[in-house]
Design an enzyme around this catalytic site. Structure first.
Site, PDB file in Angstrom:
ATOM      1  N   GLY A   1       0.823  -1.213   0.000  1.00 47.61           N
ATOM      2  CA  GLY A   1       0.000   0.000   0.000  1.00 47.61           C
ATOM      3  C   GLY A   1       0.849   1.251   0.000  1.00 47.61           C
ATOM      4  O   GLY A   1       2.081   1.208   0.108  1.00 47.61           O
ATOM      5  N   ASP A   2       0.174   2.400  -0.149  1.00 48.38           N
ATOM      6  CA  ASP A   2       0.831   3.715  -0.125  1.00 48.38           C
ATOM      7  C   ASP A   2       1.816   3.893  -1.287  1.00 48.38           C
ATOM      8  O   ASP A   2       2.788   4.633  -1.179  1.00 48.38           O
ATOM      9  CB  ASP A   2       1.573   3.935   1.214  1.00 48.38           C
ATOM     10  CG  ASP A   2       0.702   3.627   2.411  1.00 48.38           C
ATOM     11  OD1 ASP A   2      -0.431   4.145   2.457  1.00 48.38           O
ATOM     12  OD2 ASP A   2       1.133   2.850   3.283  1.00 48.38           O
TER      13      ASP A   2
ATOM     14  N   ASN B   1     -10.414   2.431   5.311  1.00 47.83           N
ATOM     15  CA  ASN B   1      -9.049   2.218   5.794  1.00 47.83           C
ATOM     16  C   ASN B   1      -8.037   2.576   4.722  1.00 47.83           C
ATOM     17  O   ASN B   1      -6.849   2.707   4.997  1.00 47.83           O
ATOM     18  CB  ASN B   1      -8.855   0.760   6.235  1.00 47.83           C
ATOM     19  CG  ASN B   1      -9.127  -0.239   5.123  1.00 47.83           C
ATOM     20  OD1 ASN B   1      -9.878   0.042   4.199  1.00 47.83           O
ATOM     21  ND2 ASN B   1      -8.542  -1.416   5.226  1.00 47.83           N
TER      22      ASN B   1
ATOM     23  N   HIS C   1      -5.897   7.646  -0.311  1.00 46.84           N
ATOM     24  CA  HIS C   1      -5.242   8.023  -1.559  1.00 46.84           C
ATOM     25  C   HIS C   1      -5.146   9.547  -1.642  1.00 46.84           C
ATOM     26  O   HIS C   1      -6.134  10.246  -1.429  1.00 46.84           O
ATOM     27  CB  HIS C   1      -6.024   7.484  -2.764  1.00 46.84           C
ATOM     28  CG  HIS C   1      -6.101   5.992  -2.800  1.00 46.84           C
ATOM     29  ND1 HIS C   1      -6.986   5.299  -3.599  1.00 46.84           N
ATOM     30  CD2 HIS C   1      -5.400   5.049  -2.130  1.00 46.84           C
ATOM     31  CE1 HIS C   1      -6.822   4.002  -3.416  1.00 46.84           C
ATOM     32  NE2 HIS C   1      -5.872   3.824  -2.535  1.00 46.84           N
TER      33      HIS C   1
ATOM     34  N   GLY D   1      -2.305   8.662   9.913  1.00 50.94           N
ATOM     35  CA  GLY D   1      -1.224   9.564  10.285  1.00 50.94           C
ATOM     36  C   GLY D   1      -0.021   8.839  10.865  1.00 50.94           C
ATOM     37  O   GLY D   1       0.945   9.468  11.310  1.00 50.94           O
ATOM     38  N   ARG D   2      -0.061   7.489  10.852  1.00 58.72           N
ATOM     39  CA  ARG D   2       1.049   6.728  11.422  1.00 58.72           C
ATOM     40  C   ARG D   2       2.300   6.826  10.551  1.00 58.72           C
ATOM     41  O   ARG D   2       2.222   6.875   9.329  1.00 58.72           O
ATOM     42  CB  ARG D   2       0.660   5.253  11.574  1.00 58.72           C
ATOM     43  CG  ARG D   2      -0.361   4.980  12.663  1.00 58.72           C
ATOM     44  CD  ARG D   2      -0.665   3.489  12.766  1.00 58.72           C
ATOM     45  NE  ARG D   2      -1.338   2.973  11.585  1.00 58.72           N
ATOM     46  CZ  ARG D   2      -1.698   1.704  11.432  1.00 58.72           C
ATOM     47  NH1 ARG D   2      -1.425   0.825  12.382  1.00 58.72           N
ATOM     48  NH2 ARG D   2      -2.321   1.304  10.335  1.00 58.72           N
TER      49      ARG D   2
ATOM     50  N   GLY E   1       7.506  13.472  -8.569  1.00 50.41           N
ATOM     51  CA  GLY E   1       6.958  14.569  -7.776  1.00 50.41           C
ATOM     52  C   GLY E   1       5.498  14.310  -7.460  1.00 50.41           C
ATOM     53  O   GLY E   1       4.943  13.263  -7.784  1.00 50.41           O
ATOM     54  N   LYS E   2       4.847  15.279  -6.826  1.00 50.24           N
ATOM     55  CA  LYS E   2       3.475  15.082  -6.339  1.00 50.24           C
ATOM     56  C   LYS E   2       2.401  15.458  -7.361  1.00 50.24           C
ATOM     57  O   LYS E   2       1.274  14.996  -7.279  1.00 50.24           O
ATOM     58  CB  LYS E   2       3.268  15.911  -5.066  1.00 50.24           C
ATOM     59  CG  LYS E   2       4.133  15.454  -3.898  1.00 50.24           C
ATOM     60  CD  LYS E   2       3.878  16.273  -2.658  1.00 50.24           C
ATOM     61  CE  LYS E   2       2.556  15.882  -2.016  1.00 50.24           C
ATOM     62  NZ  LYS E   2       2.356  16.555  -0.709  1.00 50.24           N
TER      63      LYS E   2
END
Length: 447
Positions: free
Chosen positions: A41-42, A67, A70, A324-325, A437-438
């Site tokens: 994930g992520d 849960n 994105h 936020g972990r 990049g984002k």
């Protein structure tokens, strides 16, 4: 004699019928394009979906729940999605949430009001406040009894899918039908959990009153998911995009069990979550981060609990969108990604966050596992084995310069190009996009 004649009659009849049916069979006109996470994930799936959604007619979520998290950046504005497809930002596309998704209505409406949600399926499974409370209680019990927990998001996903499997769960179609019948079943479900967890705080009447209001708001947005998808797949030409939540190694059947989610995050979840026949699945794109991250607990062979891990975490701003972990970080694990490819059959790869590696003088890539000095022929199913593996690395030169301004493969430093080619050669899967990049503009399309 009669038996012989009858057999011939049946055979001839079947042959004629099959011939007619065969002439009617056509290659599906519309196939779904699927975007899936290939690690834990992520990986940046939302960004890939947002990019493809600009040209899509329908964008779907097929499994998971809130849960998932994105993040999409458009015109310097950052959007976080948990239940809605990332393609909801497209003004052209209809967003559709399929039957395999578990929804928490307060969170859904909060997200929808911010981002203009457009459509849902009737068969969606519903998660209630007591599911979330039970998730937290179960994590606490695991910690007390076993000295460890699963590291869930405590969003109620596991208990909600448990209700589905126990066949006492409730769906959106139940909510928007006869509310008296729904209320009765809701009370029975609440009583079921109160029996197991006597200290659970459930205000049944208050939650039913809230759900009654949601029912009226939901009704005009709900449609029959199977017929909606069938019409889209067999009707006039449409581009249909499916966004998977979570990732391959979090799949309930093929992931690093028990440290997984409660749904099928691999390509099979597209069929079961949306009611899409396998023959209508077209291109399947795997999203791979240029390094590896994992949130929560569980085996992580290439984890770097050192300065390298801290650098990746800091530069990559590796914090979970949902919880936020802080994410654990390590080198790219190609054994893991190759396993994900075996399960999903990726058509191509989207390699994200290459720019995070810009300052490293050398970059390691995991290419083989060993246990007790013996090579492992495949990715281990047993987590006790995975925690014991030693990783064999290939060390590649870094490029020590910024890639953020690159907009073509040729713009990338030669060492970065070789890093991409190494991944392609190992996996035998082409890399179609590279993220540096984002923003949308930072996704380099290679072909």
């Amino acid at each position: 004699m009669c038996g012989e004649v009858w057999s011939k009659y049946i055979f001839l009849g079947r042959k004629t019928t099959n011939s007619k049916l065969k002439n009617k069979q056509k290659e599906p006109q519309n196939k779904v394009t699927v975007v899936l996470g290939a690690q834990w994930g992520d990986e940046g799936k939302g960004k890939v979906v947002d990019l493809l959604a600009m040209d899509a007619d329908i964008v779907c979520r097929c499994q998971g729940g809130n849960n998932a998290g994105h993040t999409v950046v458009v015109d310097s504005v950052e959007y976080d999605f948990h239940l809605l497809p990332s393609g909801v930002l497209s003004k052209k596309a209809t967003s559709f949430i399929g039957n395999g998704v578990v929804i928490h209505l307060p969170g859904l409406f909060d997200e929808a009001e911010k981002n203009l949600q457009k459509g849902k399926g009737k068969g969606l499974w519903m998660m209630f406040n007591f599911h979330q409370a039970v998730d937290g209680i179960q994590e606490q019990q695991r910690q007390q009894q076993e000295g460890t927990n699963l590291g869930t998001t405590k969003k109620g996903i596991g208990p909600a899918y448990s209700s589905k499997a126990a066949r006492n769960g409730l769906r959106v179609c139940d909510l928007v039908s006869d509310f008296k019948v729904f209320s009765c079943r809701f009370r029975m479900l609440a009583d079921h959990f109160l029996t197991m967890y006597p200290n659970l705080n459930v205000d049944v009447d208050q939650e039913l009153e809230q759900l009654k209001g949601y029912a009226e708001r939901l009704r005009p947005l709900v449609t029959d998911g199977v017929y909606f998808m069938h019409k889209a797949l067999t009707g006039p030409n449409k581009k249909i995009l499916v966004e998977g939540a979570n990732a391959a190694l979090l799949d309930i059947d093929f992931g690093t069990y028990p440290f997984v989610t409660s749904s099928n995050c691999t390509v099979g979840g597209v069929c079961t979550g949306l009611g899409v026949p396998p023959s209508y699945v077209g291109r399947v794109y795997g999203v791979v981060k240029a390094y590896t991250t994992r949130v929560g607990v569980g085996a992580f062979p290439t984890e770097q609990d050192n300065d390298v891990g801290e650098l990746l975490q800091s530069r990559g701003r590796e914090f979970g969108v949902t919880t936020g972990r802080k994410r654990r970080c390590g080198w790219l694990d190609l054994i893991l990604v190759r396993y994900a490819h075996m399960v999903n059959g990726f058509s191509a790869i989207a390699l994200t966050k290459l720019d995070i590696l810009d300052t490293l003088p050398e970059i390691k890539v995991g290419v083989a596992y060993k246990v007790d000095g013996q090579p492992l022929p495949s990715f281990p199913a047993n987590m006790d084995v995975l925690t014991r593996v030693s990783v064999e690395y290939e060390t590649l030169p870094g490029w020590c310069c910024s890639t953020e301004a690159a907009r073509s493969f040729e713009d990338l430093p030669p060492q970065a190009q070789k890093y991409i080619q190494f991944i392609e050669n190992f996996l035998q899967v082409p890399v179609k996009w590279v993220g540096v990049g984002k923003s949308r503009e930072s996704m380099i399309k290679l072909f």
